[in-house]
Design an enzyme around this catalytic site. Structure first.
Site, PDB file in Angstrom:
ATOM      1  N   ASP A 123       0.849  -1.189   0.000  1.00  0.00           N
ATOM      2  CA  ASP A 123       0.000   0.000   0.000  1.00  0.00           C
ATOM      3  C   ASP A 123       0.888   1.243   0.000  1.00  0.00           C
ATOM      4  OD1 ASP A 123      -2.332   1.447   0.018  1.00  0.00           O
ATOM      5  OD2 ASP A 123      -2.603   1.332   2.188  1.00  0.00           O
ATOM      6  N   HIS A 130      -3.620  14.056   0.171  1.00  0.00           N
ATOM      7  CA  HIS A 130      -3.891  13.201   1.331  1.00  0.00           C
ATOM      8  C   HIS A 130      -2.746  13.290   2.340  1.00  0.00           C
ATOM      9  CE1 HIS A 130      -5.042   9.755   3.758  1.00  0.00           C
ATOM     10  NE2 HIS A 130      -3.878   9.180   3.507  1.00  0.00           N
ATOM     11  N   GLU A 196     -10.551   4.174   3.176  1.00  0.00           N
ATOM     12  CA  GLU A 196      -9.588   4.850   2.316  1.00  0.00           C
ATOM     13  C   GLU A 196      -9.907   4.449   0.889  1.00  0.00           C
ATOM     14  OE1 GLU A 196      -5.587   4.048   3.789  1.00  0.00           O
ATOM     15  OE2 GLU A 196      -5.805   5.709   5.227  1.00  0.00           O
ATOM     16  N   GLU A 198      -9.039   3.953  -2.709  1.00  0.00           N
ATOM     17  CA  GLU A 198      -7.766   3.766  -3.397  1.00  0.00           C
ATOM     18  C   GLU A 198      -7.981   3.033  -4.717  1.00  0.00           C
ATOM     19  OE1 GLU A 198      -4.544   2.372  -1.058  1.00  0.00           O
ATOM     20  OE2 GLU A 198      -5.365   3.136   0.833  1.00  0.00           O
ATOM     21  N   ASP A 230      -9.305   0.488   1.671  1.00  0.00           N
ATOM     22  CA  ASP A 230      -8.352   0.098   2.718  1.00  0.00           C
ATOM     23  C   ASP A 230      -8.924   0.540   4.071  1.00  0.00           C
ATOM     24  OD1 ASP A 230      -6.072  -0.618   4.122  1.00  0.00           O
ATOM     25  OD2 ASP A 230      -5.017   1.244   3.644  1.00  0.00           O
ATOM     26  N   ARG A 234      -8.461   4.126  12.949  1.00  0.00           N
ATOM     27  CA  ARG A 234      -7.543   5.254  13.191  1.00  0.00           C
ATOM     28  C   ARG A 234      -6.986   5.272  14.608  1.00  0.00           C
ATOM     29  NH1 ARG A 234      -6.119   6.207   8.184  1.00  0.00           N
ATOM     30  NH2 ARG A 234      -7.848   6.919   6.884  1.00  0.00           N
ATOM     31  N   GLN A 237      -4.409   2.494  14.825  1.00  0.00           N
ATOM     32  CA  GLN A 237      -3.278   2.925  13.994  1.00  0.00           C
ATOM     33  C   GLN A 237      -2.433   3.990  14.717  1.00  0.00           C
ATOM     34  OE1 GLN A 237      -4.610   4.637  10.276  1.00  0.00           O
ATOM     35  NE2 GLN A 237      -2.536   5.059   9.542  1.00  0.00           N
ATOM     36  N   TYR A 241       1.560   2.790  15.378  1.00  0.00           N
ATOM     37  CA  TYR A 241       2.288   2.891  14.102  1.00  0.00           C
ATOM     38  C   TYR A 241       3.739   3.324  14.222  1.00  0.00           C
ATOM     39  CZ  TYR A 241       2.326   7.990  13.404  1.00  0.00           C
ATOM     40  OH  TYR A 241       2.568   9.319  13.488  1.00  0.00           O
ATOM     41  N   LYS A 250      -4.811  -1.801  10.110  1.00  0.00           N
ATOM     42  CA  LYS A 250      -5.092  -1.933   8.680  1.00  0.00           C
ATOM     43  C   LYS A 250      -5.391  -3.369   8.265  1.00  0.00           C
ATOM     44  CE  LYS A 250      -3.770   2.265   7.161  1.00  0.00           C
ATOM     45  NZ  LYS A 250      -4.595   3.136   6.306  1.00  0.00           N
ATOM     46  N   THR A 254      -9.226  -5.584   3.778  1.00  0.00           N
ATOM     47  CA  THR A 254      -9.066  -4.660   2.657  1.00  0.00           C
ATOM     48  C   THR A 254      -9.955  -5.195   1.540  1.00  0.00           C
ATOM     49  OG1 THR A 254      -6.759  -4.250   3.283  1.00  0.00           O
ATOM     50  CG2 THR A 254      -7.415  -3.595   1.061  1.00  0.00           C
ATOM     51  N   GLU A 354     -10.137  12.836   6.871  1.00  0.00           N
ATOM     52  CA  GLU A 354      -9.946  14.118   6.182  1.00  0.00           C
ATOM     53  C   GLU A 354     -11.274  14.847   6.002  1.00  0.00           C
ATOM     54  OE1 GLU A 354      -6.982  13.663   2.670  1.00  0.00           O
ATOM     55  OE2 GLU A 354      -7.708  11.663   3.191  1.00  0.00           O
TER      56      GLU A 354
HETATM   57 CA    CA Z   1      -4.101   2.995   2.579  1.00  0.00          CA
END
Ligand code: CA
Length: 406
Positions: A123, A130, A196, A198, A230, A234, A237, A241, A250, A254, A354
């Site tokens: 990924d 972003h 997400e 993508e 994805d 949050r 994460q 992370y 994550k 997916t 976002e």
């Molecule tokens: Ca991603």
């Protein structure tokens, strides 16, 4: 523009210029490759058994009756082109109608399976908008981009085994998070489940360890394109992370769209990528393009964003060149995703973190409810279209998932 004996609506995004590949079952049939055309699925396994691909590829049954697209994907661009050309001929030449028509299956009767056996999953993080939005949210007092971002397409290795096809339920993951009013972690269901939007690229032709894939050789290896959601927790994460990157926030799921749009269907969708400043190092420069895909994110039927893939800073060819620049081998079925696609406008952001600016600006949905992050029972659909030849439309279908509690 190609014309067919089959009644394909003029505004169909599944016209003869698209012909995306999936793997379907219907009734008690075994899984087999198919292409979508108009309102129908055309099962390629049945077609191969009927002799419709004799003389087109060396072993039609081996390539077209497998339960995944992998044998076709590994066969390479010459075979991809031959199969695609033959399918177009079967639907253009009226003489084939009697043999082809009985094999067609109304699309609603087709059950989708994961179209390819996923080898490795990478990924990326290639949308500048972003990356800058996340930088502004999490590091408001410093430069939004970290120094490496403009020199290489930042990425990480994800979990191939939790890639699911559109329609699979998404179970809210449990994990460690720091509650808003605490400094010590707790374990439990995520309260900040996000999406997400993508675009994913699927490798067909593998490489040996030590081999690299320059940007100019992208289409020698990449079979096609899918939409990717994805799903991201949050809060999990944010706690886990550093310093090694995303992990359990994550890897729970997916989702990918069921139809793989062949690279060959996207020649009209090529666009010049954004200006890259500073210029990339020589191993990331060369002849390559962006793609004019227009994405749409719907939450419970309300359109919440329309991210433009054409704004992606690092192109898929540069991602693949970077991925292999150290000699890392490619395998048939490797999936590499673009990273969240966000455009410059607020209504073009590809994730809820976002769109709601870290939960501070809730979204209002058509039913008057509001969301910061996802609630149990929420359904997210990501769809996309791209321009085809002669004003036609290439439809990617959609990747859909509904959140359920564990
Ligand atoms: Ca991603």
């Amino acid at each position: 523009m190609a014309r067919s004996w089959l009644d394909i609506p003029a505004d169909s995004g599944f016209g003869l210029n698209n012909l995306p590949y999936g793997v379907i079952t219907y009734g008690d049939s075994p899984p087999q490759p198919a292409v979508a055309i108009g309102h129908y699925a055309f099962p390629l396994g049945l077609a191969a058994e009927a002799g419709l691909f004799d003389g087109v590829v060396e072993e039609p049954a081996a390539v077209l009756t497998a339960p995944t697209l992998n044998p076709l994907m590994s066969a390479g661009p010459r075979v991809w082109h031959a199969v695609r050309t033959r399918i177009i001929d079967l639907f253009e030449s009226r003489g084939h109608a009697a043999a082809v028509q009985p094999l067609l299956l109304p699309l609603p009767r087709a059950k989708h399976h994961l179209p390819f056996a996923v080898a490795d999953y990478v990924d990326f993080f290639s949308s500048r908008h972003h990356a800058e939005n996340l930088g502004r949210i999490f590091r408001p007092d410093s430069e939004p981009l970290l120094p490496n971002w403009v020199h290489l397409p930042v990425g990480y290795h994800g979990r191939a085994g939790s890639i699911v096809v559109s329609g699979a339920p998404i179970t809210r993951p449990h994990g460690q998070r720091i509650p808003p009013t605490d400094t010590e972690p707790v374990f439990g269901p995520t309260i900040r489940l996000d999406v997400e939007a993508e675009v994913g690229f699927i490798v067909g032709v593998p490489t040996q360890i030590g081999q690299t894939v320059p940007v100019d050789n992208f289409s020698d290896h990449v079979f096609g394109v899918v939409l990717v959601n994805d799903w991201s927790a949050r809060d999990i994460q944010a706690w886990e992370y550093q310093p090694l990157g995303p992990f359990l926030g994550k890897s729970f799921a997916t989702s990918v769209s069921p139809w793989v749009v062949p690279l060959e269907a996207l020649t009209e969708a090529h666009v010049a990528p954004p200006l890259q400043d500073p210029p990339p190092l020589p191993h990331l420069a060369g002849d390559h393009w962006g793609f004019d895909l227009r994405l749409r994110i719907e939450l419970n039927g309300t359109t919440v964003s329309e991210p433009p893939f054409s704004t992606l800073y690092w192109t898929p060819a540069q991602q693949l060149a970077h991925l292999t620049s150290n000699g890392s081998p490619l395998r048939t079925g490797d999936l590499f995703a673009s990273g969240t696609v966000s455009g410059p406008e607020p209504a073009q952001r590809g994730s809820l973190i976002e769109l709601t600016w870290n939960g501070s600006q809730p979204l209002q949905l058509a039913d008057s409810s509001t969301r910061t992050f996802l609630a149990d029972g929420d359904t997210v659909s990501i769809s996309a279209v791209a321009p085809g030849p002669g004003g036609t439309r290439i439809d990617f279908g959609s990747v859909v998932g509904t959140v359920q509690s564990r």
